[in-house]
Design a protein around this motif. Structure first.
Motif, short mmCIF file in Angstrom:
data_model
loop_
_atom_site.label_atom_id
_atom_site.label_comp_id
_atom_site.label_asym_id
_atom_site.label_seq_id
_atom_site.Cartn_x
_atom_site.Cartn_y
_atom_site.Cartn_z
N VAL A 166 0.82 -1.21 0.00
CA VAL A 166 0.00 0.00 0.00
C VAL A 166 0.86 1.26 0.00
O VAL A 166 0.33 2.38 -0.10
N GLY A 167 2.16 1.10 0.13
CA GLY A 167 3.06 2.26 0.10
C GLY A 167 3.10 3.05 1.39
O GLY A 167 3.53 4.21 1.40
N ALA A 168 2.70 2.44 2.51
CA ALA A 168 2.65 3.18 3.78
C ALA A 168 4.02 3.70 4.20
O ALA A 168 4.12 4.75 4.85
N PHE A 169 5.09 2.99 3.82
CA PHE A 169 6.44 3.40 4.21
C PHE A 169 6.81 4.77 3.67
O PHE A 169 7.74 5.41 4.19
N ALA A 170 6.10 5.24 2.66
CA ALA A 170 6.45 6.52 2.03
C ALA A 170 5.80 7.72 2.72
O ALA A 170 6.05 8.86 2.33
N TYR A 171 4.97 7.48 3.73
CA TYR A 171 4.21 8.55 4.37
C TYR A 171 4.51 8.62 5.86
O TYR A 171 4.59 7.58 6.53
N SER A 172 4.62 9.84 6.38
CA SER A 172 4.89 10.00 7.82
C SER A 172 3.75 10.71 8.54
O SER A 172 3.85 10.96 9.74
N HIS A 173 2.68 11.09 7.82
CA HIS A 173 1.51 11.69 8.47
C HIS A 173 1.87 13.00 9.18
O HIS A 173 1.30 13.35 10.21
N ALA A 212 2.57 1.24 13.90
CA ALA A 212 3.81 0.60 13.50
C ALA A 212 4.50 1.37 12.39
O ALA A 212 5.74 1.51 12.38
N ASN A 213 3.73 1.90 11.45
CA ASN A 213 4.32 2.66 10.36
C ASN A 213 4.95 3.96 10.87
O ASN A 213 6.04 4.36 10.44
N LEU A 214 4.27 4.64 11.79
CA LEU A 214 4.81 5.88 12.33
C LEU A 214 6.04 5.64 13.20
O LEU A 214 6.98 6.45 13.19
N ILE A 215 6.04 4.55 13.93
CA ILE A 215 7.25 4.20 14.70
C ILE A 215 8.40 3.89 13.75
O ILE A 215 9.55 4.31 13.98
N SER A 216 8.12 3.20 12.67
CA SER A 216 9.16 2.91 11.67
C SER A 216 9.73 4.21 11.10
O SER A 216 10.95 4.35 10.92
#
Length: 214
Positions: free
Chosen positions: A20-27, A147-151
């Motif tokens: 889904v490409g979540a790694f590319a976003y930091s919100h 988890a994505n934001l911690i990453s």
């Protein structure tokens, strides 16, 4: 209890490996780091915890639940509402891109006619199609966001891997209650109050040097 096959599928949906490409976003987190609002594990954990409890992810769970209960026409209306809630161009891109990627991958593997929707609406619709329990889906959705934001924080604060995972373990404990409460809300109840995160996502559009798209 949720059966093992359902848990395994949901683990796959919200895994970093699901495309889904979540790694590319930091919100907006990258902007918060650039402005020294987030500088260490304590401030990163506090920032992410507030975003989960009071920001877009909580609203996402309400949208997810509404989509889970909706028919096709209602789903389109919920999706348009979800788009209108995005506080910045980058946050709109985030939910549109992740939702479209989620829908395309899920259609290819499990079939069905899941259209390209914003991320929480696509997840809610897919969960209904699969007959998954909505509270479990919502809880794991929130965990995936955390988890994505911690990453992201591990890469840009930076944090050590162990202290990042310790923070994630503490944030994980918040997910069940946030999911349960947000699922009880209606669309009329939605209202984000994580204003610093929203403003950070707006300011990120002009950040000179960046590695994330939001």
């Amino acid at each position: 209890m949720t059966d093992p096959s359902t848990l395994l599928t949901l683990t796959q949906w919200f895994s970093p490996a699901y495309p889904v490409g979540a790694f590319a976003y930091s919100h907006g987190l990258e902007q918060a780091v650039a402005e020294a609002q987030v500088t260490d594990v304590a401030s990163a954990e506090a920032w992410i915890g507030d975003v989960l409890a009071h920001g877009g992810p909580r609203s996402d769970v309400t949208l997810l639940g509404a989509a889970y209960r909706a028919d096709a026409q209602e789903t389109e209306e919920i999706d348009q509402f979800a788009r209108s809630l995005a506080p910045s161009k980058e946050r709109l891109l985030e939910t549109e891109q992740q939702g479209g990627s989620f829908a395309r991958t899920t259609r290819a593997i499990w079939g069905g006619d899941l259209p390209d929707l914003t991320y929480p609406v696509a997840v809610g619709r897919a969960a209904r199609h699969m007959g998954f329990p909505v509270e479990t889906v919502a809880t794991l959705y929130l965990h995936g966001v955390a988890a994505n934001l911690i990453s992201a924080a591990i890469r840009i604060v930076p944090l050590g891997q162990t202290e990042g995972q310790a923070a994630l373990a503490r944030l994980s404990a918040l997910c069940p209650s946030i999911a349960r409460d947000a699922l009880q809300d209606t669309l009329d109840d939605i209202g984000s109050c994580a204003f610093m995160a929203d403003i950070a996502s707006m300011r990120h559009e002009t950040l000179y040097s960046r590695i994330f798209r939001s």
